[in-house]
Design a protein around this motif. Structure first.
Motif, short mmCIF file in Angstrom:
data_model
loop_
_atom_site.label_atom_id
_atom_site.label_comp_id
_atom_site.label_asym_id
_atom_site.label_seq_id
_atom_site.Cartn_x
_atom_site.Cartn_y
_atom_site.Cartn_z
N TRP A 23 -12.04 -18.67 -5.92
CA TRP A 23 -12.58 -17.37 -5.49
C TRP A 23 -13.74 -16.93 -6.38
O TRP A 23 -14.83 -16.59 -5.90
N TYR A 34 -20.14 -5.08 -9.03
CA TYR A 34 -18.82 -4.49 -9.26
C TYR A 34 -18.91 -3.41 -10.33
O TYR A 34 -18.32 -2.34 -10.20
N GLY A 53 -5.51 -4.41 -4.17
CA GLY A 53 -5.99 -5.68 -3.63
C GLY A 53 -6.94 -6.31 -4.63
O GLY A 53 -8.05 -6.73 -4.29
N ARG A 58 -11.53 -9.33 -10.49
CA ARG A 58 -12.95 -9.30 -10.87
C ARG A 58 -13.41 -7.93 -11.35
O ARG A 58 -14.34 -7.82 -12.14
N ASP A 77 -1.81 -6.82 -6.08
CA ASP A 77 -2.18 -7.72 -4.98
C ASP A 77 -0.93 -8.34 -4.38
O ASP A 77 0.05 -8.60 -5.06
N THR A 79 -0.91 -11.31 -2.78
CA THR A 79 -0.93 -12.77 -2.74
C THR A 79 -0.66 -13.35 -4.13
O THR A 79 -1.49 -13.18 -5.04
N ASP A 101 2.48 -4.80 -2.45
CA ASP A 101 1.79 -4.47 -1.21
C ASP A 101 1.32 -3.02 -1.33
O ASP A 101 2.11 -2.15 -1.72
N VAL A 102 0.06 -2.77 -1.01
CA VAL A 102 -0.42 -1.39 -1.15
C VAL A 102 0.24 -0.43 -0.16
O VAL A 102 0.07 0.78 -0.26
C1 LIG Z 1 -11.31 -9.98 0.05
S1 LIG Z 1 -10.09 -10.13 -1.19
C2 LIG Z 1 -10.81 -9.15 -2.47
C3 LIG Z 1 -10.21 -9.41 -3.81
C4 LIG Z 1 -10.84 -8.59 -4.94
N1 LIG Z 1 -10.67 -7.18 -4.71
C5 LIG Z 1 -12.30 -8.92 -5.07
O1 LIG Z 1 -13.14 -8.07 -4.77
O2 LIG Z 1 -12.62 -10.04 -5.51
C6 LIG Z 1 -8.80 -9.05 -0.55
C7 LIG Z 1 -7.54 -9.04 -1.41
O3 LIG Z 1 -6.67 -8.02 -0.92
C8 LIG Z 1 -5.36 -8.50 -0.98
N2 LIG Z 1 -4.57 -7.74 -0.02
C9 LIG Z 1 -4.73 -7.68 1.32
N3 LIG Z 1 -3.83 -6.84 1.86
C10 LIG Z 1 -3.10 -6.34 0.83
C11 LIG Z 1 -2.02 -5.43 0.75
N4 LIG Z 1 -1.50 -4.86 1.83
N5 LIG Z 1 -1.51 -5.15 -0.47
C12 LIG Z 1 -2.03 -5.73 -1.59
N6 LIG Z 1 -3.04 -6.60 -1.57
C13 LIG Z 1 -3.57 -6.91 -0.37
C14 LIG Z 1 -5.45 -9.98 -0.67
O4 LIG Z 1 -4.34 -10.71 -1.15
C15 LIG Z 1 -6.76 -10.35 -1.39
O5 LIG Z 1 -6.51 -10.77 -2.70
#
Ligand SMILES: C[S@@+](CC[C@H](N)C(=O)[O-])C[C@H]1O[C@@H](n2cnc3c(N)ncnc32)[C@H](O)[C@@H]1O
Length: 203
Positions: A23, A34, A53, A58, A77, A79, A101-102
């Protein structure tokens, strides 16, 4: 309904699990964007902030710099592979990482000053409920930043799709969605190199 939500969660986890390892390498130049987005939150030494999330974390170095050692930085997060990659990158030095989970955060109501969410909103299973949970953990007057280092049109072009007006991040969709979840949109920027929506937690 519950099954659908579990399906959504599994889909998100599967999507990001295979992307976690490289990533950061895919987006090596995003650091300044950022840092600029974090600056828009106006955090102070001692502030308490959640990166919702957080992925590989980062944003955590910029968030830690903003709140100092006396502040609190949480990264949540869904995942596990993203959290693992965050630990490998040493981001746990800048914040406490939670696999969560948010939609249901293990965080006290009103205990935070701000939430930062990059690339998050389009992945939320039930956006109003999930943004409402983010509102629950933030004190009245606290802030939410929804950020993406690419604007909506540029992102749609990158994915070879049309920009549609029903996109959740389009201002006419986002403003009422945030309002229904306890937030008031105060600033909205959607340009090629940046999407940034700021909202304040209503009293
Ligand atoms: C596009 S990535 C962005 C990651 C980080 N914020 C960045 O900007 O590099 C979206 C992230 O949101 C997380 N995510 C999606 N839905 C979520 C939820 N309901 N609760 C927690 N994390 C979540 C995913 O696992 C993923 O790591």
């Amino acid at each position: 309904m519950m099954d659908h939500m579990n399906d959504d969660r599994t889909r998100v986890q599967e999507f990001f699990a295979v992307r976690a390892a490289d990533w950061d390498a895919r987006f090596p130049d995003d650091g300044p964007a950022y840092a600029e987005a974090v600056a828009a939150l106006g955090l102070r030494p001692g502030s308490r902030v959640l990166d919702a999330g957080c992925g590989t974390g980062r944003a955590l170095p910029a968030l830690r710099t903003a709140v100092g050692r006396s502040g609190v930085v949480l990264g949540a997060d869904l995942t596990p592979e993203m959290i693992d990659a965050a630990v490998r990158a040493g981001r746990d030095r800048d914040g406490s990482l939670l696999r969560a989970d948010v939609s249901s955060l293990p965080v006290r109501s009103g205990s935070l000053d701000a939430v930062f969410g990059a690339g998050l909103i389009s992945h939320l299973a039930v956006p109003q409920r999930d943004l409402g949970e983010l509102a629950r953990v933030v004190r009245p007057g606290g802030l939410l930043a929804l950020f993406h280092p690419v604007g909506r049109a540029a992102l749609a072009a990158r994915h070879g799709r049309e920009l549609t007006p029903d996109d959740l991040r389009a201002e006419p969709q986002l403003r009422p969605l945030l309002a229904a979840a306890g937030w008031r949109l105060t600033s909205y920027v959607d340009e090629d190199a940046r999407f940034l929506a700021l909202a304040v937690r209503e009293g």
